[in-house]
Design an enzyme around this catalytic site. Structure first.
Site, PDB file in Angstrom:
ATOM      1  N   ASN A  71       0.987  -0.863   0.356  1.00 13.70           N
ATOM      2  CA  ASN A  71      -0.197   0.130  -0.325  1.00 13.70           C
ATOM      3  C   ASN A  71       1.109   1.226  -0.330  1.00 13.70           C
ATOM      4  O   ASN A  71       0.930   1.428   1.087  1.00 13.70           O
ATOM      5  CB  ASN A  71      -0.914   0.097   0.891  1.00 13.70           C
ATOM      6  CG  ASN A  71      -2.170  -1.107   1.194  1.00 13.70           C
ATOM      7  OD1 ASN A  71      -2.566  -1.314   0.381  1.00 13.70           O
ATOM      8  ND2 ASN A  71      -1.752  -2.392   2.497  1.00 13.70           N
ATOM      9  N   GLU A  72       1.387   1.493  -1.375  1.00 15.15           N
ATOM     10  CA  GLU A  72       1.755   3.237  -1.396  1.00 15.15           C
ATOM     11  C   GLU A  72       1.161   3.994  -0.925  1.00 15.15           C
ATOM     12  O   GLU A  72       0.329   3.967  -0.775  1.00 15.15           O
ATOM     13  CB  GLU A  72       2.654   3.620  -3.108  1.00 15.15           C
ATOM     14  CG  GLU A  72       3.221   2.019  -3.324  1.00 15.15           C
ATOM     15  CD  GLU A  72       5.109   1.482  -2.960  1.00 15.15           C
ATOM     16  OE1 GLU A  72       4.438   2.222  -1.757  1.00 15.15           O
ATOM     17  OE2 GLU A  72       5.905   0.882  -3.481  1.00 15.15           O
TER      18      GLU A  72
END
Ligand code: F6R
Length: 634
Positions: free
Chosen positions: A159-160
């Protein structure tokens, strides 16, 4: 100024451990307790698992608990956080393969109970495949314990930045920094997949208990921001603040940027040791943007340091003392100045010349971190040896090997000497056979190692070193391993001890302290410490000064610096030229803390210049650039 309340500042419960190993033992014990409790209640335990360097030691401890203390995984179901998109489970860098190698194959987990997102789902299938993954977690009863690492972008899973707290399992695009961090695993950034499937932040937040692990200084900033900042999509790990039962288990290096560690005087009363006093006054000078000698009592009082004044006297005295200490860190004679009064110099005058041994985990670390210092040592006629601890061959791309092969073939054909052609042709065939992601053969790795040696030689020449001064150790742990999976052995320590005893250095430059324990510098440093322990009774060791450089991509903080070696504009330019000799490393070098838009070549110069600016602002002389070292005592 009244003290800051840590419980308000730290919004996630945080346990700091002296070492990663101790943290892993503690977390593994909690996992074991949960499994055993559920077993007694005839319930399955559901674990959420991560990959990467961080959890490797945790998995080793779980395997030990299984083998030595009978911990059974027969009633455990696992869900991994993520998988690279486009890789099948046999690919050496796939997370499925990683989990098999690091945990699943060594415990009694049933293979049907292990789940990793399907990296091979087609674009048409992927949404459905992700929904099915979410459903499988729900059907299993939800995750009891979720293990997380943290990326330097602040990602959890993949989850950037930009991932919201409600996000669920989905296909995502990897951040540039994340891809650069993975470049070495994939033997080149160009081979790193651009997409991955990851559980969402929301999926992670649904777990009943979350442990986030982090080791090493490179994670310190993002850890502090996640714990102390506001929850934000820019740092997805910060959403863990909203979880009811999340604990960050981190080592001291990863904790080093938390306010209570970095600025403890802001948080409550402290003991004013000389080290802390130095750190606080240097911080104060930078915070109020005044040179040391211009700090006044109000500056101290307004920044949580009035008790320092009460204890130690006037600002004037404190300022002048620290000014002198800082001034005395500066020397243009890193090997000591012969025949000079050395009472206020970082390195002693005698003996002269010195045997100086510079240890580099990989070629290029020498010029990158202490190119100017090396140049001075050589010019000042010390006997310098640069020992490259590993070959660094994993960081050479296949394309660079092809270029070398073509060169060998052309030269040898021209000379009608076929021997070299035979070798080059063999390597070429092996390259073709292994394809983009296959393992390098011994010959390919040798040739890659030779390429790095030639770059190291050409760089060393520019620094004024003779090529005989270079020693290529090719430590066995590296030759047999892959990034994130290295394990040092007895032979590494023996080789290191032999080198030390042969050279019997008067001064030793090394790096690796505070790095991620599975990184090459940290492993090399541990090998060095073990080797030094074996030389304990040798005479030379009593008179050997150890100087640590911080390592590529970062520098010591001002209060940590014991020796600051200024570089003239010419020396600085020469150093940069030396770095440029490492042609194959242009896109391969590790990216560096928080600097997303600079390649690492530029960064070396940024860092050395920044130190010079900091010294200037403290009221020292103005230099072009400065390299820094910290004294290490065993
Ligand atoms: C891995 C994962 C990632 C890593 C993170 C840190 O499954 O989800 O979030 O935890 O990139 O990686 P390392 O541990 O290699 O520093």
């Amino acid at each position: 100024m009244s003290p800051i309340d840590v419980s308000n500042l730290e919004k996630i419960s945080t346990e700091i451990f002296a070492e990663a190993d101790t943290a892993c033992v503690a977390v593994a014990a909690n996992i074991a307790e949960c499994i055993r409790l559920n077993d007694t209640n005839k319930q399955t335990t559901v674990l959420g698992l991560a990959t990467g360097s961080t959890p490797v030691r945790l998995y080793r401890e779980l395997i030990r608990l299984h083998r030595e203390e009978g911990l059974s995984f027969a009633n455990v179901t696992t869900f991994n956080l993520d998988e690279y998109y486009g890789l099948n489970g046999d690919h050496p860098e796939s997370y499925r393969r990683f989990m098999q190698d690091q945990l699943f194959d060594h415990v009694d987990l049933k293979s049907e109970n292990t789940h990793v997102p399907n990296g091979l789902a087609t674009r048409d299938e992927v949404i459905q495949s992700c929904q099915a993954y979410e459903q499988a977690i729900i059907d299993a009863g939800g995750i009891d314990i979720q293990i997380l690492g943290i990326g330097r972008t602040g990602h959890i899973g993949f989850n950037e930045p930009g991932s919201g707290p409600e996000s669920r399992t989905r296909l995502v695009t990897l951040d540039g920094l994340t891809r650069r961090d993975a470049a070495r695993d994939f033997l080149g950034e160009e081979n790193v997949p651009r997409h991955a499937i990851t559980m969402g932040v929301g999926t992670i937040l649904d777990a009943r208990k979350v442990y986030l692990l982090a080791w090493g200084e490179a994670k310190a900033s993002v850890v502090a921001e996640s714990i102390e900042g506001e929850p934000t999509e820019t740092i997805p790990a910060s959403f863990l603040q909203t979880h009811r039962d999340c604990v960050f288990c981190i080592d001291e290096a990863a904790a080093s940027r938390l306010t209570r560690i970095r600025y403890p005087w802001l948080v409550g009363p402290v003991e004013w040791t000389p080290e802390r006093t130095r750190k606080a006054i240097l911080w104060l000078s930078q915070k109020v943007q005044k040179p040391l000698l211009k700090l006044i009592e109000e500056d101290y009082a307004e920044n949580g340091m009035s008790d320092l004044l009460t204890e130690k006297g006037f600002a004037y005295d404190l300022n002048i003392e620290l000014f002198n200490t800082t001034q005395h860190t500066i020397t243009g004679w890193p090997g000591g100045k012969p025949r000079a009064d050395d009472s206020n110099r970082p390195e002693r005058a005698d003996p002269f010349p010195k045997r100086s041994l510079v240890l580099c985990p990989e070629p290029m670390d020498d010029v990158y971190c202490l190119g100017g210092t090396l140049h001075r040592l050589a010019n000042q006629e010390h006997e310098v040896t640069v020992a490259y601890q590993t070959s660094g061959n994993l960081a050479v791309s296949d394309n660079d090997v092809r270029r070398a092969i073509e060169l060998i073939m052309e030269v040898e054909q021209d000379r009608e000497d076929r021997e070299g052609v035979g070798f080059a042709r063999k390597v070429e065939q092996q390259l073709n056979a292994k394809g983009q992601f296959g393992e390098d053969t011994v010959e390919i790795r040798h040739l890659k190692g030779f390429i790095r040696r030639s770059e190291a030689r050409s760089s060393a020449r520019l620094l004024g070193l003779k090529t005989e001064a270079l020693c290529f150790m090719d430590l066995p742990f590296y030759e047999k391993g892959r990034y994130r999976r290295f394990k040092s052995e007895e032979s590494d320590i023996e080789q290191m001890a032999e080198l030390l005893n042969n050279i019997q250095p008067h001064q030793l430059f090394a790096t690796g302290l505070g790095h991620d324990p599975l990184s090459v510098p940290a492993i090399c440093f541990q090998i060095l410490l073990n080797a030094l322990a074996r030389c304990e009774d040798k005479k030379w060791i009593k008179d050997c000064h150890i100087w640590l450089y911080r390592g590529p991509g970062s520098e010591w903080e001002t209060h940590e610096i014991d020796m600051a070696v200024p570089l003239s504009p010419d020396e600085f330019e020469n150093k940069i030229r030396g770095i440029y000799q490492h042609q194959t490393q242009r896109s391969q070098s590790p990216s560096v803390s928080g600097k997303r838009d600079r390649n690492s070549w530029n960064l070396a110069s940024d860092l050395n210049r920044a130190t010079a600016v900091t010294y200037d602002a403290l009221g020292m002389a103005e230099y072009e650039a400065i390299e820094t070292f910290k004294r290490f005592k065993i």
